[in-house]
Design a protein around this motif. Structure first.
Motif, PDB file in Angstrom:
ATOM      1  N   THR A 145       0.837  -1.203   0.000  1.00  0.00           N
ATOM      2  CA  THR A 145       0.000   0.000   0.000  1.00  0.00           C
ATOM      3  C   THR A 145       0.867   1.247   0.000  1.00  0.00           C
ATOM      4  O   THR A 145       0.600   2.205  -0.746  1.00  0.00           O
ATOM      5  CB  THR A 145      -0.942   0.003   1.217  1.00  0.00           C
ATOM      6  N   VAL A 146       1.905   1.268   0.837  1.00  0.00           N
ATOM      7  CA  VAL A 146       2.825   2.414   0.853  1.00  0.00           C
ATOM      8  C   VAL A 146       3.411   2.634  -0.537  1.00  0.00           C
ATOM      9  O   VAL A 146       3.469   3.761  -1.043  1.00  0.00           O
ATOM     10  CB  VAL A 146       3.938   2.206   1.903  1.00  0.00           C
ATOM     11  N   LEU A 147       3.839   1.563  -1.180  1.00  0.00           N
ATOM     12  CA  LEU A 147       4.440   1.679  -2.511  1.00  0.00           C
ATOM     13  C   LEU A 147       3.449   2.284  -3.507  1.00  0.00           C
ATOM     14  O   LEU A 147       3.787   3.215  -4.262  1.00  0.00           O
ATOM     15  CB  LEU A 147       4.908   0.300  -2.979  1.00  0.00           C
ATOM     16  N   LEU A 148       2.230   1.791  -3.493  1.00  0.00           N
ATOM     17  CA  LEU A 148       1.230   2.270  -4.455  1.00  0.00           C
ATOM     18  C   LEU A 148       0.829   3.719  -4.181  1.00  0.00           C
ATOM     19  O   LEU A 148       0.674   4.517  -5.111  1.00  0.00           O
ATOM     20  CB  LEU A 148       0.003   1.361  -4.414  1.00  0.00           C
ATOM     21  N   VAL A 149       0.683   4.069  -2.918  1.00  0.00           N
ATOM     22  CA  VAL A 149       0.287   5.446  -2.584  1.00  0.00           C
ATOM     23  C   VAL A 149       1.428   6.415  -2.872  1.00  0.00           C
ATOM     24  O   VAL A 149       1.188   7.551  -3.317  1.00  0.00           O
ATOM     25  CB  VAL A 149      -0.176   5.542  -1.117  1.00  0.00           C
ATOM     26  N   VAL A 150       2.662   6.003  -2.638  1.00  0.00           N
ATOM     27  CA  VAL A 150       3.799   6.851  -3.011  1.00  0.00           C
ATOM     28  C   VAL A 150       3.745   7.149  -4.505  1.00  0.00           C
ATOM     29  O   VAL A 150       3.976   8.285  -4.948  1.00  0.00           O
ATOM     30  CB  VAL A 150       5.142   6.193  -2.634  1.00  0.00           C
ATOM     31  N   GLY A 151       3.433   6.126  -5.305  1.00  0.00           N
ATOM     32  CA  GLY A 151       3.322   6.342  -6.746  1.00  0.00           C
ATOM     33  C   GLY A 151       2.278   7.393  -7.084  1.00  0.00           C
ATOM     34  O   GLY A 151       2.500   8.259  -7.942  1.00  0.00           O
ATOM     35  N   GLU A 152       1.135   7.337  -6.397  1.00  0.00           N
ATOM     36  CA  GLU A 152       0.073   8.309  -6.652  1.00  0.00           C
ATOM     37  C   GLU A 152       0.473   9.709  -6.213  1.00  0.00           C
ATOM     38  O   GLU A 152       0.190  10.698  -6.906  1.00  0.00           O
ATOM     39  CB  GLU A 152      -1.193   7.853  -5.929  1.00  0.00           C
ATOM     40  N   ALA A 153       1.141   9.790  -5.065  1.00  0.00           N
ATOM     41  CA  ALA A 153       1.578  11.101  -4.575  1.00  0.00           C
ATOM     42  C   ALA A 153       2.636  11.703  -5.495  1.00  0.00           C
ATOM     43  O   ALA A 153       2.601  12.896  -5.815  1.00  0.00           O
ATOM     44  CB  ALA A 153       2.133  10.966  -3.158  1.00  0.00           C
TER      45      ALA A 153
END
Length: 349
Positions: free
Chosen positions: A56-64
């Motif tokens: 989840t951290v990885l995916l949200v970092v991508g979005e940010a």
């Protein structure tokens, strides 16, 4: 300011939405094939559950990083800063596969019976199969990372980060084992150990997203620092919760770390305050210890200021971790990363 209850629900919703997608991707990236027993054992803990916080951290970092609205873009064809689409979900699965690999081997080393409410892999299958399952997950993680379709130099960078992370996890585990026979561990040594054993995979999750999406080195370094800080805070808070959360909520005997003489930031600090940590409980059996004994031990640790010391250290780490995110665009996803950091030290069981 968001209240903890609202923040918790926000994070749980965000993690739950992405967990479903990650779980679907795990079955795609790691199918059950021959030899069937090996792949069933490899998938066993992955299928048993888990919050999927690291992916989840990885995916949200991508979005940010790319300034897109959360959950609005297909993670399998995620736009990078260089506009070339990247399979960010493959990277998310890769880090979760590494997490499962470490759990299998941890359970073997500790001879633990249960993990995620089910028998540990070496108990459900056998020791030899569990070792092979862990090794299979380790190698598969790198195979999956190569499938992200990022530019070759970006894949190399992400793969190098994952490989060095695995080395650091082993170093941290070795330090943890060595601490079992020492009573002179200081807080800095303990923080180094949990950084390597626990926090580096959070750091890698954040940094790998930046590497694959063509962020510059300054941003990648800041993302890695965010993961280190938040990951260490997460482990410290686990130390606190082991003493302060009722056994029925914790899912295991409260104070088990203390009974088993495991080093935590709390006990390391308490020894420096002159507390006889080894004498806080009279038994070395988790089954035999009483709630009254744990209550007395906790009271002693509170009087020494050790529990508050651990809590404050975790809070400081989270605040520093969140400050590192200032390199990202100010958007909803960045706010969610801050919420995740706060949630990790506010969570209950």
């Amino acid at each position: 300011m968001t209240d903890p209850q609202t923040r918790e629900q926000t994070v749980l919703d965000a993690v739950g939405q992405r967990r479903e997608l990650v779980n679907e991707a795990i079955t795609e990236e790691l199918p059950i094939k021959e030899p069937k027993r090996l792949y069933e054992a490899s998938r066993y803990l992955l299928d048993a559950g888990g919050k999927r916080l690291r992916p989840t951290v990885l995916l949200v970092v991508g979005e940010a990083l790319t300034d897109v609205e959360p959950m609005s873009v297909d993670y399998r064809e995620f736009p990078s800063l260089s506009e070339e689409p990247v399979d960010l979900m493959a990277a998310a699965v890769s880090v979760e596969v590494i997490q499962s690999f470490t759990l299998i081997h941890d359970d073997i080393m500790d001879d633990d019976d249960l993990r995620r409410g089910v028998p540990a892999v070496h108990k459900e299958y056998d020791l030899e199969t569990a070792i092979l399952a862990g090794d299979t997950l380790y190698s598969k993680a790198f195979e999956i990372m190569v499938e992200t379709d990022a530019p070759p130099e970006r894949v190399v960078a992400a793969t190098d980060t994952l490989a060095s992370t695995c080395t650091k996890i082993c170093e941290g585990q070795s330090l943890d084992v060595s601490f079992e026979t020492r009573r002179d561990v200081d807080p800095d040594e303990y923080l180094e150990m949990i950084e390597q054993k626990t926090a580096v995979l959070y750091a890698a999750s954040a940094a790998i997203a930046g590497e694959l999406l063509s962020a510059d080195d300054e941003v990648v370094d800041a993302l890695y620092g965010y993961g280190l800080d938040v990951g260490r805070a997460f482990q410290i808070q686990d130390d606190v919760l082991d003493l302060t959360v009722p056994s029925d909520q914790l899912g295991k005997q409260r104070g088990s770390d203390l009974v088993e003489n495991k080093q935590t930031l709390i006990t390391v600090h308490a020894r420096e305050q002159g507390v006889d940590v080894g004498g806080l409980v009279d038994t070395d059996s988790v089954e035999a210890v009483t709630e009254a004994e744990i209550d007395d031990a906790v009271a002693t640790l509170e009087d020494a200021g050790s529990i508050e010391y651990a809590n404050q250290t975790a809070r400081d780490l989270v605040e520093r971790g969140k400050s590192r995110l200032e390199v990202l665009p100010d958007n909803e996803a960045r706010g969610l990363l801050c919420d995740i950091a706060d949630y990790l030290i506010e969570r209950g069981y």
